[in-house]
Design an enzyme around this catalytic site. Structure first.
Site, PDB file in Angstrom:
ATOM      1  N   LYS A  54       0.845  -1.208   0.000  1.00  9.19           N
ATOM      2  CA  LYS A  54       0.000   0.000   0.000  1.00  9.19           C
ATOM      3  C   LYS A  54       0.876   1.252   0.000  1.00  9.19           C
ATOM      4  O   LYS A  54       0.619   2.210  -0.733  1.00  9.19           O
ATOM      5  CB  LYS A  54      -0.962  -0.032   1.193  1.00  9.19           C
ATOM      6  CG  LYS A  54      -2.078  -1.057   0.977  1.00  9.19           C
ATOM      7  CD  LYS A  54      -2.821  -1.444   2.237  1.00  9.19           C
ATOM      8  CE  LYS A  54      -3.768  -2.615   1.950  1.00  9.19           C
ATOM      9  NZ  LYS A  54      -4.336  -3.232   3.129  1.00  9.19           N
ATOM     10  N   GLN A  98      -4.459  -1.952   9.542  1.00 13.39           N
ATOM     11  CA  GLN A  98      -4.375  -3.254   8.876  1.00 13.39           C
ATOM     12  C   GLN A  98      -5.105  -4.318   9.698  1.00 13.39           C
ATOM     13  O   GLN A  98      -4.837  -4.480  10.882  1.00 13.39           O
ATOM     14  CB  GLN A  98      -2.896  -3.632   8.651  1.00 13.39           C
ATOM     15  CG  GLN A  98      -2.704  -4.911   7.863  1.00 13.39           C
ATOM     16  CD  GLN A  98      -3.263  -4.854   6.443  1.00 13.39           C
ATOM     17  OE1 GLN A  98      -3.125  -3.854   5.751  1.00 13.39           O
ATOM     18  NE2 GLN A  98      -3.906  -5.918   6.016  1.00 13.39           N
ATOM     19  N   ASP A 121     -10.646   3.313   4.182  1.00 16.45           N
ATOM     20  CA  ASP A 121     -10.768   1.857   4.061  1.00 16.45           C
ATOM     21  C   ASP A 121     -12.203   1.409   4.374  1.00 16.45           C
ATOM     22  O   ASP A 121     -12.516   0.227   4.306  1.00 16.45           O
ATOM     23  CB  ASP A 121      -9.783   1.194   5.038  1.00 16.45           C
ATOM     24  CG  ASP A 121      -9.438  -0.231   4.653  1.00 16.45           C
ATOM     25  OD1 ASP A 121      -9.528  -0.568   3.455  1.00 16.45           O
ATOM     26  OD2 ASP A 121      -9.084  -1.016   5.557  1.00 16.45           O
TER      27      ASP A 121
END
Ligand code: NAP
Length: 286
Positions: A54, A98, A121
């Protein structure tokens, strides 16, 4: 029938080209470089790889990234404090925690510390509700990527029967809601579902989001169905690829299908967040 490939690498490359141009325009207009913060807890090698990918992609499209790496033994409170700091930091446009975090941590509390305007996200309750009510906002990155991939191939969804296998908060549930918002008739399957084969056999669109290689047998696929395999374990998807490709009209490869779309969606949402933040600061249009 041999299925046409839903090529996530090719589609995501186009999205990332567009994001690069948008970042350039943003920097020219504001003198500021958009920044994605990534937060990683513990030392799971796969999670490290995902975060590194990323950050690399950020650099490729001209964005900055700030990596926060925290010890596996950190408490929920300390993690929440770190994320709140990023939420309050005007240099940060997007925050990615994450998943998964170590099991002693309350992941939901950590997600909720992300300011909704930085939730690129799409993991907060606010983003989830906006998806459920079809009110725009940030999609969960993988579900948003799946929808963008289906759209890139003009796959019709209205009135189609979509069967989603998996109901996690980051993947199964939100992808079902996004399909519903596009007028698909949605069935969710999960670990307690009785006769998974029967449900899959009735699907016009199958989205597999479990993480069990080969769970979905090729022979279950209805001829002409669209198969999206988001599962990823041991470098393999949830669907028996070769046999399913013989029956499906379209299918995602693993790797090279859903995975690249996730990162592209994350970065597309980060430049959008940067524009929204700038508009908020200056009182101009987003
Ligand atoms: P998760 O939280 O572990 O959820 C898995 C889901 O699968 C659960 O809802 C579970 O049901 C269901 N399930 C388990 N066994 C099943 C069975 N035998 N039949 C039907 N359903 C079953 O996983 P996740 O985070 O959603 O991730 C799912 C997969 O997607 C993983 O392989 C992950 O690596 C992959 N993934 C890929 C990307 C990408 O960018 N490509 C991104 C995120 C995740 P219950 O709810 O009943 O337990």
């Amino acid at each position: 029938m041999t299925a046409q490939i839903l090529d996530g690498r090719a589609v995501s490359a186009k999205i990332l080209d567009r994001v690069s141009r948008e970042v350039e325009e943003f920097v020219d207009a504001t003198g500021r470089v958009p920044c994605l913060a990534t937060v990683l807890v513990g030392d799971d090698p796969a999670s490290h790889t995902y975060v590194r990918m990323k950050a690399n992609r950020c650099a490729k499209v001209g964005m900055r990234s700030r990596r926060i790496e925290l010890d596996a033994g950190i408490t929920t409170e300390t993690l929440v404090d770190h994320i709140r700091e990023l939420s309050d930091d005007p240099e940060i446009d997007g925050i990615l925690l994450q998943h998964p975090v170590p099991s002693h941590i309350d992941e939901r509390a950590a997600f909720e510390a992300i300011a909704p305007s930085k939730d690129v996200d799409g993991v907060t309750r606010t983003s989830f509700a906006r998806m459920a009510f079809d009110e725009g906002g940030f999609a969960s990155a993988t579900p948003g990527g799946i929808m963008a991939l289906l759209d890139a191939y003009d796959i019709p969804l209205s009135g189609k029967h979509a069967v989603v296998i998996g109901r996690s908060a980051i993947l199964g549930r939100p992808v079902g809601m996004l399909l519903l918002a596009r007028d698909a008739t949605v069935t969710y399957c999960h670990s307690r579902t009785v006769d998974l084969a029967k449900h899959v056999a009735e699907a016009d669109v199958v989205v597999a989001a479990v993480g069990r290689p080969g769970l979905v047998r090729g022979e279950w696929i209805k001829p002409g169905a669209v198969v999206v395999d988001a599962g990823y374990a041991d470098n393999t998807g949830d669907v028996e690829y070769e046999a399913a490709a013989e029956r499906a009209s379209y299918i995602t490869p693993v790797p090279g299908g859903v995975g690249p779309m996730t990162i592209a969606t994350l970065l597309a949402q980060t430049i959008k967040a940067a524009r929204d933040h700038e508009a908020f600061r200056t009182g101009g249009p987003a």
